[in-house]
Design an enzyme around this catalytic site. Structure first.
Site, short mmCIF file in Angstrom:
data_model
loop_
_atom_site.label_atom_id
_atom_site.label_comp_id
_atom_site.label_asym_id
_atom_site.label_seq_id
_atom_site.Cartn_x
_atom_site.Cartn_y
_atom_site.Cartn_z
N GLU A 17 0.69 -1.06 -0.01
CA GLU A 17 0.08 -0.01 0.10
C GLU A 17 1.04 1.36 0.03
O GLU A 17 1.96 1.28 0.39
CB GLU A 17 -1.03 0.14 1.12
CG GLU A 17 -1.86 -1.16 1.36
CD GLU A 17 -2.96 -0.72 2.29
OE1 GLU A 17 -3.27 0.27 2.60
OE2 GLU A 17 -3.64 -1.94 2.67
N ASP A 132 11.41 8.47 -10.95
CA ASP A 132 11.25 7.98 -9.64
C ASP A 132 11.92 6.72 -9.52
O ASP A 132 11.67 5.76 -8.94
CB ASP A 132 9.85 7.88 -8.93
CG ASP A 132 9.87 7.70 -7.49
OD1 ASP A 132 11.02 8.08 -6.88
OD2 ASP A 132 8.94 7.13 -6.85
#
Length: 745
Positions: A17, A132
């Protein structure tokens, strides 16, 4: 409703998550195949901006492909939420490996870096910057392969973005929200590589602003890593973006050269062997292994639309897990209207499509006994999506057919004398592109001694009528030439007459012959290339001639010859003349010529002339009669093409974000007729991206005050990968279009 799930899928467990969503492992009920599903949290699904960002992530994933990228299967958007269905990678993150082992042997770190860099290279080839790259986004598989995941904040190469990313790995330009380039990803990848071999991040600080200062100004700590990889660290972490490798593909080449030199030819095998000792245990403990998922799933492919389901399909998706019309109908009944975007598809129908775009992309595959790595062309943005699919299928056919049929069952590829396998590759060149016609040439080669000292080589041009979405065959470029001896002889004479001095075809053949009357359709080479092939360019028809059929030496196969359109109009088909703007007596290309400015070739008016003696700054003179005026050419109207990779004491490098001036003193105001005055007081008026051929250049427009009161408007295009700077201070007419139609060399 963060517990919303896609009907037709059974969740097997959580994969993680984050701040914006959750990722689960799921099995498709009908086929039992396993995928990873990334759900956007409901509160963000109701936020138009966040939903658009999530949709953009799926769109970015649809643009990239390759064995080193976790591929997109589908993006599904419903009134209940949004989800990305993607490949479930059977592996463990580099973050977890470093959490257990802290430091890796250089060969192992290089092996991981190489695979993930190849993933970045695929993204860069599709015009995307990841932004990223970090250990958590690099997965190491049990098969000895690294994959790149999570394109959540990716942008198109050359776009500026907010200062987003993971601070420990952000490049200096990224902190400032500057233009994102492939070199931005190279910096982050190098930081991660440093961490792998040094056991800690290159810069560490508790306060974000301190960390930013370190990335922007602190010395590169390459002394803390083994000596053989210090140059890689120094290059990849250069503060100045222009001093880094221009992209992942270039960095991979440098990496392999350094690795072979330092650790031998078996460095990669040794690296994966070393890594398997520790990482193998971790992979066995990965979520997929613990949940009993087995190998990653095959792609999800929409099979149709039913029950209010809008389905947008893309081409070239592997056959595997399918969402059939019946399953789609069940999904629609359960959750309402569903929009499904498949891998390689465009945005949903409700989204406004951009203008037609021609991309040069990279495809990499491994086969039984050989591999393939090459360029191909893909078109997007056509209004008729069925036509777009036909066009892209035709553009891929020369590669697909070559790979499928080149090695017959009776002749399987053999190992090379050094134990290597044959390597097949393609180079792609876009010869012409406009709103009516696109022409491309593929140069296909095989690096293998099985085909002589120089391997195998063939050429295949492709011409596309965009008004119909159909391919034009070589024979149909011309009118009643194929099969007509007299007209074929006339065409042959024009081709031979157009050969440049020194070309194979410029001299008489050793055994004079003529092209056979059926030359445009005759099969000559062993992989079914015609002995004469043709494709339109900006200002003439490019012919590829297998000269050995005319009695020339085999080394002449093939020879490239370009013949002006004006000499061919009575031989060309009416429909093609119409597409090229040659109908009704048109003379497109009759008064133009090609100028090679190094990285690319441009089509310019015949009266313009290019100064080629200066090694750093080449000047394209555009003023008619300037050479006879007694003035120095660089005092006349023209365009500067500057090689920013070459500097000396008198010619410092151009710096993006500042007006162009590659001298130690102020720049004179030639363009306002005041060469004795100098430029100053710069004000930036524009900053965006402008096309140069199939690529994008960083474009800046400056207003500069002259010391005598005049004003110079300076326009600058900068291409970081090639280090080419284009400067226009004369408002040169037609320059934008000339650059848009440039052909990369």
């Amino acid at each position: 409703m963060d517990d919303w799930t896609l009907p037709g899928f059974t969740e097997m467990g959580s994969l993680g998550e984050g701040g914006f969503g959750r990722v689960v492992l799921a099995r498709h009920d009908e086929s039992a195949q396993v995928v990873a599903v990334k759900y956007l949290y409901a509160k963000f699904a109701a936020d138009p901006q966040r939903l658009a960002e999530f949709r953009q992530e799926a769109h970015v994933l649809s643009r990239v492909s390759g064995p080193h990228i976790a591929r997109l299967h589908q993006f599904v958007e419903t009134p209940q939420g949004a989800a990305i269905i993607m490949e479930a990678v059977h592996g463990i993150s580099l973050k977890e490996i470093l959490g257990r082992q802290e430091k890796l042997e250089p060969e192992a770190a290089l092996a991981i870096l190489k695979g993930s860099l190849l993933g970045l290279a695929g993204a860069h080839a599709a015009g995307t910057v990841h932004r990223d790259y970090k250990p958590a986004n690099v997965l190491v598989t049990r098969e000895g392969q690294s994959k790149l995941v999570d394109f959540g904040i990716a942008v198109l190469a050359g776009q500026a973005g907010v200062a987003a990313g993971t601070p420990a790995y952000m490049a200096p330009e990224q902190w400032a929200g500057g233009i994102a380039t492939p070199a931005t990803d190279v910096y982050a990848a190098t930081c991660v590589f440093f961490q792998c071999v040094a056991g800690h991040k290159p810069y560490e600080a508790e306060q974000t602003e301190v960390l930013r200062t370190l990335h922007e100004y602190a010395p590169i700590p390459f002394g803390e890593v083994p000596e053989p990889v210090r140059d890689l660290i120094a290059r990849g972490m250069a503060k100045d973006v222009t001093q880094r490798p221009s992209g992942a593909a270039e960095f991979v080449a440098e990496l392999e050269s350094s690795a072979r030199k330092a650790y031998g030819e078996d460095w990669e095998r040794n690296g994966w062997h070393w890594l398997a000792k520790g990482a193998g245990v971790l992979v066995a403990l990965s979520p997929l292994a613990l949940l009993g998922a087995g190998t990653a799933a095959a792609p999800v492919v929409a099979g149709g639309a039913a029950g209010g389901v809008a389905v947008t399909t893309g081409g070239g998706i592997a056959v595997g897990l399918k969402v059939t019309a019946a399953v789609a109908a069940v999904t629609a009944a359960a959750v309402g209207t569903v929009v499904v975007i498949n891998a390689n598809s465009d945005d949903p129908p409700a989204t406004t499509l951009s203008a037609m775009k021609v991309d040069l992309l990279t495809r990499t595959e491994k086969f039984d006994g050989f591999d393939y790595n090459g360029k191909y062309v893909r078109i997007s943005g056509l209004k008729d999506k069925a036509a777009e699919d036909r066009v892209n299928k035709a553009l891929m056919a020369p590669i697909d057919g070559w790979l499928e049929n080149f090695w017959p069952d009776s002749y399987q590829p053999q190992r090379e004398p050094d134990g290597d396998i044959p390597h097949m590759k393609t180079e792609a060149e876009i010869l012409r592109q406009d709103d009516k016609l696109v022409s491309v040439v593929y140069k296909r080669s095989i690096d293998s001694t099985q085909f002589g000292n120089h391997g195998g080589f063939s050429v295949r041009p492709i011409v596309i009528d965009l008004t119909k979405g159909e391919q034009i065959s070589g024979a149909h470029l011309f009118d009643n030439v194929d099969g007509t001896a007299a007209r074929m002889r006339k065409l042959e004479d024009l081709i031979l007459d157009s050969a440049r001095p020194g070309d194979c075809l410029s001299d008489k053949p050793t055994s004079p012959e003529h092209l056979p009357a059926t030359a445009l359709s005759a099969r000559y080479t062993f992989d079914y290339d015609s002995i004469l092939q043709a494709a339109p360019t900006a200002n003439g028809m490019r012919f590829y001639v297998y000269g050995s059929a005319l009695g020339y030496p085999r080394v002449c196969d093939p020879t490239e010859v370009t013949t002006e359109y004006a000499r061919l109009t009575d031989l060309m088909s009416p429909s093609v003349k119409n597409l090229l703007g040659l109908a009704n007596g048109g003379t497109q290309g009759e008064r133009t010529k090609e100028d090679n400015v190094g990285a690319f070739t441009i089509t310019t008016p015949e009266k313009w002339w290019l100064l080629s003696s200066a090694p750093i700054e080449r000047y394209l003179v555009t003023a008619e009669g300037c050479s006879n005026s007694g003035m120095q050419p660089f005092h006349c109207a023209g365009v500067v093409f500057s090689d920013n990779s070459r500097v000396d004491a008198a010619t410092p490098a151009y710096e993006p974000g500042k007006p162009y001036n590659r001298s130690t003193g102020p720049r004179p105001c030639h363009s306002v007729g005041a060469p004795g005055e100098t430029q100053g007081s710069p004000i930036q008026q524009k900053k965006d991206l402008r096309p140069v051929g199939t690529k994008k250049a960083a474009y800046e427009e400056w207003r500069l005050m002259c010391s005598g009161g005049g004003t110079v408007i300076q326009r600058v295009w900068f291409l970081p990968k090639t280090q080419l700077v284009i400067v226009d201070e004369w408002n040169t007419p037609g320059l934008d279009k000339i650059l848009e139609e440039a052909r990369w060399n």
